[in-house]
Design a protein around this motif. Structure first.
Motif, mmCIF file in Angstrom:
data_model
loop_
_atom_site.group_PDB
_atom_site.id
_atom_site.type_symbol
_atom_site.label_atom_id
_atom_site.label_comp_id
_atom_site.label_asym_id
_atom_site.label_seq_id
_atom_site.Cartn_x
_atom_site.Cartn_y
_atom_site.Cartn_z
ATOM 1 N N LEU A 71 0.830 -1.206 0.000
ATOM 2 C CA LEU A 71 0.000 0.000 0.000
ATOM 3 C C LEU A 71 0.864 1.256 0.000
ATOM 4 O O LEU A 71 0.598 2.211 -0.738
ATOM 5 C CB LEU A 71 -0.938 0.002 1.210
ATOM 6 N N GLY A 72 1.928 1.234 0.778
ATOM 7 C CA GLY A 72 2.839 2.372 0.814
ATOM 8 C C GLY A 72 3.514 2.598 -0.532
ATOM 9 O O GLY A 72 3.637 3.742 -0.998
ATOM 10 N N SER A 128 0.976 4.031 -2.941
ATOM 11 C CA SER A 128 0.676 5.420 -2.594
ATOM 12 C C SER A 128 1.784 6.355 -3.062
ATOM 13 O O SER A 128 1.519 7.422 -3.633
ATOM 14 C CB SER A 128 0.484 5.571 -1.088
ATOM 15 N N ARG A 129 3.038 5.966 -2.835
ATOM 16 C CA ARG A 129 4.163 6.798 -3.273
ATOM 17 C C ARG A 129 4.211 6.896 -4.792
ATOM 18 O O ARG A 129 4.475 7.962 -5.357
ATOM 19 C CB ARG A 129 5.483 6.254 -2.726
ATOM 20 N N ALA A 140 1.653 6.650 -6.819
ATOM 21 C CA ALA A 140 0.533 7.497 -7.226
ATOM 22 C C ALA A 140 0.892 8.970 -7.062
ATOM 23 O O ALA A 140 0.624 9.788 -7.944
ATOM 24 C CB ALA A 140 -0.714 7.153 -6.408
ATOM 25 N N GLN A 141 1.522 9.299 -5.942
ATOM 26 C CA GLN A 141 1.932 10.690 -5.721
ATOM 27 C C GLN A 141 2.953 11.129 -6.766
ATOM 28 O O GLN A 141 2.879 12.224 -7.299
ATOM 29 C CB GLN A 141 2.513 10.863 -4.325
ATOM 30 N N THR A 147 -4.481 9.537 -8.509
ATOM 31 C CA THR A 147 -5.045 8.993 -7.266
ATOM 32 C C THR A 147 -4.572 7.561 -7.072
ATOM 33 O O THR A 147 -4.084 6.908 -8.007
ATOM 34 C CB THR A 147 -6.579 9.004 -7.301
ATOM 35 N N LEU A 148 -4.717 7.071 -5.867
ATOM 36 C CA LEU A 148 -4.359 5.688 -5.574
ATOM 37 C C LEU A 148 -5.177 4.739 -6.450
ATOM 38 O O LEU A 148 -4.660 3.754 -6.982
ATOM 39 C CB LEU A 148 -4.573 5.385 -4.090
ATOM 40 N N GLU A 189 -3.743 4.704 -9.954
ATOM 41 C CA GLU A 189 -2.477 3.963 -9.992
ATOM 42 C C GLU A 189 -2.737 2.465 -9.992
ATOM 43 O O GLU A 189 -2.123 1.709 -10.751
ATOM 44 C CB GLU A 189 -1.591 4.357 -8.807
#
Length: 64
Positions: free
Chosen positions: A13-14, A17-18, A20-21, A26-27, A30
């Motif tokens: 998940l991390g 998230s990274r 996607a950023q 958005t998550l 991605e």
């Protein structure tokens, strides 16, 4: 519309998230991009693929 449920561990998940950023999405976007085969390739992978194709072309020229 299809609905997909994913079970992710904290590490994955991390990473998502990274990513996607970094890609300014958005998550959800991605995750969908990756599930669809990831149309965007990294520049490193594109360069590696180009090198492999060039090596293959040279090998065929020598053999032919």
């Amino acid at each position: 519309m299809k609905r997909i449920s994913l079970e992710l561990n904290n590490e994955l998940l991390g990473m998502l998230s990274r990513s996607a950023q970094a890609n300014h999405v958005t998550l959800e976007e991605e995750c969908l991009r990756r599930l669809e085969g990831g149309q965007r390739r990294s520049s490193y992978m594109q360069a590696l693929l180009a090198d492999l194709r060039a090596d293959d072309a040279q090998r065929r020229e020598r053999a032919g």
